[in-house]
Enzyme design. Structure first.
Site, PDB file in Angstrom:
ATOM      1  N   THR A   2      -2.133   6.167  -4.247  1.00  0.00           N
ATOM      2  CA  THR A   2      -2.514   6.624  -3.156  1.00  0.00           C
ATOM      3  C   THR A   2      -3.093   8.067  -3.542  1.00  0.00           C
ATOM      4  O   THR A   2      -2.911   8.502  -4.591  1.00  0.00           O
ATOM      5  CB  THR A   2      -1.579   6.914  -1.881  1.00  0.00           C
ATOM      6  N   GLU A  46      -0.361  -4.041  -0.817  1.00  0.00           N
ATOM      7  CA  GLU A  46       0.277  -3.190   0.445  1.00  0.00           C
ATOM      8  C   GLU A  46       1.164  -4.418   1.220  1.00  0.00           C
ATOM      9  O   GLU A  46       1.840  -3.782   2.122  1.00  0.00           O
ATOM     10  CB  GLU A  46      -1.125  -2.973   1.091  1.00  0.00           C
ATOM     11  N   SER A  51       2.337   1.979   7.609  1.00  0.00           N
ATOM     12  CA  SER A  51       2.189   3.166   6.635  1.00  0.00           C
ATOM     13  C   SER A  51       3.006   4.529   7.051  1.00  0.00           C
ATOM     14  O   SER A  51       3.439   4.798   7.776  1.00  0.00           O
ATOM     15  CB  SER A  51       0.903   3.221   6.633  1.00  0.00           C
ATOM     16  N   SER A  52       2.813   5.361   5.681  1.00  0.00           N
ATOM     17  CA  SER A  52       3.360   6.511   6.035  1.00  0.00           C
ATOM     18  C   SER A  52       2.287   7.538   5.799  1.00  0.00           C
ATOM     19  O   SER A  52       2.590   8.985   5.618  1.00  0.00           O
ATOM     20  CB  SER A  52       4.591   7.069   4.944  1.00  0.00           C
ATOM     21  N   GLY A  54       2.378   9.844  -2.064  1.00  0.00           N
ATOM     22  CA  GLY A  54       3.650   9.935  -1.975  1.00  0.00           C
ATOM     23  C   GLY A  54       4.517   8.795  -1.285  1.00  0.00           C
ATOM     24  O   GLY A  54       5.678   9.324  -1.269  1.00  0.00           O
ATOM     25  N   GLY A  55       4.002   7.851  -0.761  1.00  0.00           N
ATOM     26  CA  GLY A  55       4.754   6.755  -0.260  1.00  0.00           C
ATOM     27  C   GLY A  55       5.650   7.254   0.925  1.00  0.00           C
ATOM     28  O   GLY A  55       5.146   8.152   1.797  1.00  0.00           O
TER      29      GLY A  55
HETATM   30  N1  GLY Z   1       1.313   2.253   0.873  1.00  0.00           N
HETATM   31  C1  GLY Z   1       1.855   3.522   1.574  1.00  0.00           C
HETATM   32  C2  GLY Z   1       1.773   3.830   2.734  1.00  0.00           C
HETATM   33  O1  GLY Z   1       0.714   3.245   3.505  1.00  0.00           O
HETATM   34  O2  GLY Z   1       2.656   4.266   3.150  1.00  0.00           O
END
Ligand code: GLY
Length: 563
Positions: free
Chosen positions: A374, A413, A445-446, A465-466
């Site tokens: 990301t 994803e 998502s985050s 950062g997930g």
């Molecule tokens: N793939 C990480 C997010 O979208 O939160």
């Protein structure tokens, strides 16, 4: 051609470049200068090129996003998705561009489970079955057509040029290639581009991506159809299906970008504008701030302040797990989650002297460096248009798969869905049926591209950062609200709690020895992270003195990348 606007860009080794234009800030609230913060200098240069050609922040965002696809192929790209938060100065409109991936039409809730109902390791992470239908190319076209001033042929030119001429391998690129080498062996096209001679390349080696350049050219010339129909689409679908994936031509042709209203909240006079579903970011951020609004943080000692912030994180992430998913499939209780009364109830359960075990909160579903995948960039143009863009192919190099003849690295994803209730994903997040796999659905998502606005000015922020993205944005936001500048925001040491696992992860230096013992005495389990959190890029604009500042995370700068 219009004259080049003065632009602030970050260069390697520079913490931040600060420009001041006294008096300009008050004149119709236009900064008079532009600023870009992004994870790679070539992406910043692409944004500068767009601004120099008479483009606005939205054109710059298109140029930066496309270039990041080429120079950070491990983090984002045409095979992935993106969220862009836009502010248009002329009418003050904030709009969230949702170009998140969608589950293919043939996707099923149990597609990653074996006959016994157990999750098959790696199936939602490696290879084309892990890939959702990409949204980023459609998003680029959408922004260019609706908000930009320049043709795509102009804004995509730097990305095409770099893909043809080659990008020097940098440390992050190389580390990721080491990490993904085993999965990549199943994709000869991916191997041919990123492992010349079958080996992990050395830093400084040039990686050329001629197929990606051709794919970008078709996108530039034909817009949506240049990717989602015609030769690119044919090759994508053929490559995916030949390797065991389930994409169809219809999945690509029917992909749609969605314009959404951002989530809004107010905390101590600061307006928070952030990502709506299918990101949990804005809801989580506003909910945490609503909980914290009942504490006078400034009067608390360090350990107590961090304790209440952790408890707010715990509660917001519990709700993420329990309620959130694509709103088109399972309408979540958004009004409730954003309501101050709801936050007051959550706050009432926080004890100042004791951690709340996550297991004691009402039942939820049973049961890296985090900045390497990301990417986030922030842009402000001289007229006051802004973009916060967070783009992703999920984990490092996504699915480590490239359909032959496309140059496109596919995302993984699909792992952001609840693959099975109560089973944690790559980011140790659990989810409920609100986020189960369904055809055409967007995975939760985050990613949290965010604006903060107050009488002081504006902050444009976000980070990779997930699962930790939302708490990183919270900590940086609290710092800005307390008066911090952009450099301080990106440099802050970070800590994180996400309900489950019931552990506070923290970076070296985020907690003092005294705070560690006081938090442990309250019952918190603490875990020092061996890796840094995130790679934040921030632009701030201070109305009082007209100062515009762009800052890039020292975690990204510190890695000695070779450009
Ligand atoms: N793939 C990480 C997010 O979208 O939160």
């Amino acid at each position: 051609m219009l004259p080049s606007p003065p632009t602030i860009g970050l260069r390697l080794g520079l913490a931040a470049i600060v420009a001041a234009l006294c008096g300009a800030a008050q004149a119709g609230r236009a900064p008079g200068v532009a600023a870009i913060a992004a994870a790679h200098p070539l992406a910043i240069a692409a944004g500068e090129e767009a601004l120099g050609a008479g483009g606005n922040a939205f054109d710059a965002a298109v140029a930066i996003s496309a270039t990041l696809a080429v120079v950070e192929p491990y983090a984002s790209g045409l095979g992935g998705g993106a969220f862009w938060l836009l502010h248009r100065a002329e009418d003050g409109r904030d709009v969230f561009i949702d170009a998140r991936e969608t589950a293919p039409g043939a996707a099923r809730p149990d597609m990653y489970l074996d006959a016994q109902g157990k999750v098959v390791p790696g199936l939602s992470l490696d290879g084309p079955l892990a890939a959702g239908i990409p949204g980023e190319p459609a998003g680029l076209v959408h922004i260019a057509e609706r908000y930009g001033r320049l043709p795509l042929a102009r804004t995509l030119a730097p990305a095409i040029r770099i893909a043809e001429q080659g990008v020097p391998v940098h440390t992050r690129m190389q580390l990721g290639l080491r990490f993904r080498q085993s999965a990549a062996r199943n994709s000869p096209a991916f191997m041919a581009v990123f492992y010349p001679g079958g080996e992990v390349p050395t830093p400084g080696a040039l990686i050329r991506q001629p197929d990606l350049a051709k794919t970008l050219r078709r996108l530039a010339e034909q817009g949506f159809d240049g990717f989602y129909r015609g030769p690119t689409a044919t090759r994508l679908v053929a490559g995916v299906r030949a390797a065991g994936g389930i994409w169809s031509a219809e999945d690509l042709a029917s992909y749609k970008v969605i314009e959404r209203d951002p989530v809004r909240g107010v905390y101590r006079g600061v307006t928070v504008i952030s990502a709506p579903l299918p990101s949990a970011g804005g809801i989580g951020l506003v909910n945490m701030l609503n909980i914290l609004d009942g504490f006078d943080l400034a009067t608390l000692d360090g350990a107590t302040r961090k304790h209440v912030v952790i408890e707010a994180m715990r509660r917001a992430y519990r709700d993420r797990a329990l309620y959130l998913g694509d709103p088109a499939f399972s309408p979540p209780p958004i009004e409730q989650l954003l309501h101050p009364f709801y936050a007051a109830g959550q706050r009432a359960s926080i004890r100042l002297d004791r951690a709340t075990p996550s297991a004691a909160l009402p039942a939820g579903p049973s049961d890296g460096s985090e900045g390497r995948d990301t990417t986030h960039f922030s842009v402000l143009d001289r007229d006051g248009n802004r973009v916060a863009g967070t783009l992703s192919i999920n984990t490092w190099y996504g699915a480590a798969f490239m359909p032959p003849g496309t140059g496109v690295v596919l995302n993984n994803e699909m792992d952001d869905f609840t693959v099975r209730e109560g089973v944690a994903n790559w980011f140790e997040l659990i989810g409920s049926t609100a986020n189960i796999i369904e055809p055409g659905k967007r995975m939760l998502s985050s990613m949290s591209p965010t604006f903060l606005e107050s009488e002081r000015g504006v902050a444009i922020l976000g980070t990779p950062g997930g699962s930790r993205i939302i708490t990183m944005v919270l900590l940086a936001g609290l710092a800005w609200i307390d008066g911090a500048d952009a450099e301080t925001m990106v440099s802050l040491k970070r800590y994180h709690h996400q309900f489950l696992p019931d552990t506070v992860a923290y970076e070296e230096g985020a907690l003092t020895a005294g705070e560690i013992s006081q938090l442990e005495a309250r019952g918190h389990k603490l875990s020092l992270s061996p890796r840094a959190f995130g790679n934040m890029n921030v632009v701030t604009w201070d109305y009082a003195n007209g100062k515009v500042e762009a800052a890039m995370d020292p975690r990204g700068r510190a890695e000695g990348r070779v450009y």
